[in-house]
Write a protein that holds these residues in place. Structure first.
Motif, PDB file in Angstrom:
ATOM      1  N   ILE A 155       2.457  -9.589   6.799  1.00 49.40           N
ATOM      2  CA  ILE A 155       2.176  -9.766   5.380  1.00 49.40           C
ATOM      3  C   ILE A 155       1.649 -11.165   5.141  1.00 49.40           C
ATOM      4  O   ILE A 155       2.158 -12.132   5.657  1.00 49.40           O
ATOM      5  N   GLY A 156       0.651 -11.267   4.312  1.00 45.71           N
ATOM      6  CA  GLY A 156       0.143 -12.574   3.923  1.00 45.71           C
ATOM      7  C   GLY A 156       1.098 -13.242   2.966  1.00 45.71           C
ATOM      8  O   GLY A 156       1.779 -12.598   2.198  1.00 45.71           O
ATOM      9  N   VAL A 158      -4.720 -13.595  -6.002  1.00 52.54           N
ATOM     10  CA  VAL A 158      -4.103 -12.878  -4.885  1.00 52.54           C
ATOM     11  C   VAL A 158      -4.711 -11.483  -4.747  1.00 52.54           C
ATOM     12  O   VAL A 158      -5.030 -11.040  -3.644  1.00 52.54           O
ATOM     13  N   LEU A 159      -4.900 -10.793  -5.862  1.00 42.67           N
ATOM     14  CA  LEU A 159      -5.513  -9.459  -5.817  1.00 42.67           C
ATOM     15  C   LEU A 159      -6.939  -9.532  -5.287  1.00 42.67           C
ATOM     16  O   LEU A 159      -7.355  -8.690  -4.478  1.00 42.67           O
ATOM     17  N   GLU A 198      -8.096 -11.748  -3.202  1.00 44.10           N
ATOM     18  CA  GLU A 198      -7.974 -12.011  -1.762  1.00 44.10           C
ATOM     19  C   GLU A 198      -7.657 -10.719  -1.008  1.00 44.10           C
ATOM     20  O   GLU A 198      -8.194 -10.475   0.078  1.00 44.10           O
ATOM     21  N   LEU A 199      -6.801  -9.880  -1.566  1.00 46.74           N
ATOM     22  CA  LEU A 199      -6.478  -8.604  -0.928  1.00 46.74           C
ATOM     23  C   LEU A 199      -7.701  -7.696  -0.872  1.00 46.74           C
ATOM     24  O   LEU A 199      -7.926  -7.018   0.135  1.00 46.74           O
ATOM     25  N   ASP A 222       0.887  -1.163   0.000  1.00 45.94           N
ATOM     26  CA  ASP A 222       0.000   0.000   0.000  1.00 45.94           C
ATOM     27  C   ASP A 222       0.925   1.212   0.000  1.00 45.94           C
ATOM     28  O   ASP A 222       1.623   1.461   0.986  1.00 45.94           O
ATOM     29  N   VAL A 232      -9.908  -8.807   1.953  1.00 40.83           N
ATOM     30  CA  VAL A 232      -9.390  -8.479   3.287  1.00 40.83           C
ATOM     31  C   VAL A 232      -9.382  -6.974   3.543  1.00 40.83           C
ATOM     32  O   VAL A 232      -9.796  -6.513   4.600  1.00 40.83           O
ATOM     33  N   HIS A 233      -8.908  -6.200   2.575  1.00 39.24           N
ATOM     34  CA  HIS A 233      -8.677  -4.765   2.781  1.00 39.24           C
ATOM     35  C   HIS A 233      -9.719  -3.866   2.140  1.00 39.24           C
ATOM     36  O   HIS A 233      -9.687  -2.658   2.354  1.00 39.24           O
ATOM     37  N   LEU A 291       1.391  -5.709   1.778  1.00 37.50           N
ATOM     38  CA  LEU A 291       0.106  -6.393   1.697  1.00 37.50           C
ATOM     39  C   LEU A 291       0.257  -7.878   1.405  1.00 37.50           C
ATOM     40  O   LEU A 291      -0.487  -8.698   1.929  1.00 37.50           O
ATOM     41  N   GLU A 292       1.220  -8.226   0.566  1.00 37.54           N
ATOM     42  CA  GLU A 292       1.347  -9.615   0.149  1.00 37.54           C
ATOM     43  C   GLU A 292       2.712  -9.853  -0.449  1.00 37.54           C
ATOM     44  O   GLU A 292       3.269  -8.977  -1.111  1.00 37.54           O
ATOM     45  N   SER A 301       0.886 -16.115   0.171  1.00 40.53           N
ATOM     46  CA  SER A 301       0.007 -17.046  -0.523  1.00 40.53           C
ATOM     47  C   SER A 301       0.790 -18.226  -1.050  1.00 40.53           C
ATOM     48  O   SER A 301       1.986 -18.138  -1.282  1.00 40.53           O
TER      49      SER A 301
END
Length: 136
Positions: free
Chosen positions: A132-133, A41-42, A44-45, A18, A48-49, A25-26, A135
């Protein structure tokens, strides 16, 4: 980014931040990162956010990484502190070390007045992952 495991197998990592508060973020890690995986992945973000505002596609000129300075700085730190600092025998080991070393609630940033991203611009507690996640 591309890296090589100890036995010679190549792996890829994709870092996402971010830019507003420098929050990591990831970091997606795998043998390859096809477009379907990046889209997953996007998504999933976003789950979450939330969906970001004012998103636009910007292309940088070839050979001009300074036009993408925030993520290049993150990539340099990740390469120096994680990828170049250890020999990895597996993707699982790389993910474990990445998870331990990068934390949005503890890692300070000079650009944020030497405070961590989640202190600088906190998120509601129901949304904040502890780090950070990573994946699969």
């Amino acid at each position: 980014m591309t890296e090589t495991l100890y036995e010679g197998r190549r792996i890829r990592s994709l870092t996402m931040i971010d830019e507003g508060n420098r929050e990591g973020l990831e970091i997606a890690i795998g043998k390859s990162l096809p477009s379907r995986r990046v889209v997953r992945v996007l998504n999933e973000l976003v789950a979450v956010h939330g969906r970001p505002h004012l998103v636009a596609t910007h292309y940088i000129q070839a050979g001009k990484p300074d036009q993408n300075a925030y993520i290049e700085r993150v990539n340099r730190s990740y390469r120096t502190e994680v990828l170049n600092a250890h020999l990895f025998e597996s993707i699982r080991e790389l993910k474990a070390i990445t998870r331990r070393l990068i934390d949005n609630s503890e890692r300070v940033h000079d650009s944020l007045g030497r405070v961590p991203p989640l202190t600088f611009l906190p998120r509601p507690s129901s949304v904040v992952p502890s780090s950070i996640g990573l994946s699969a």
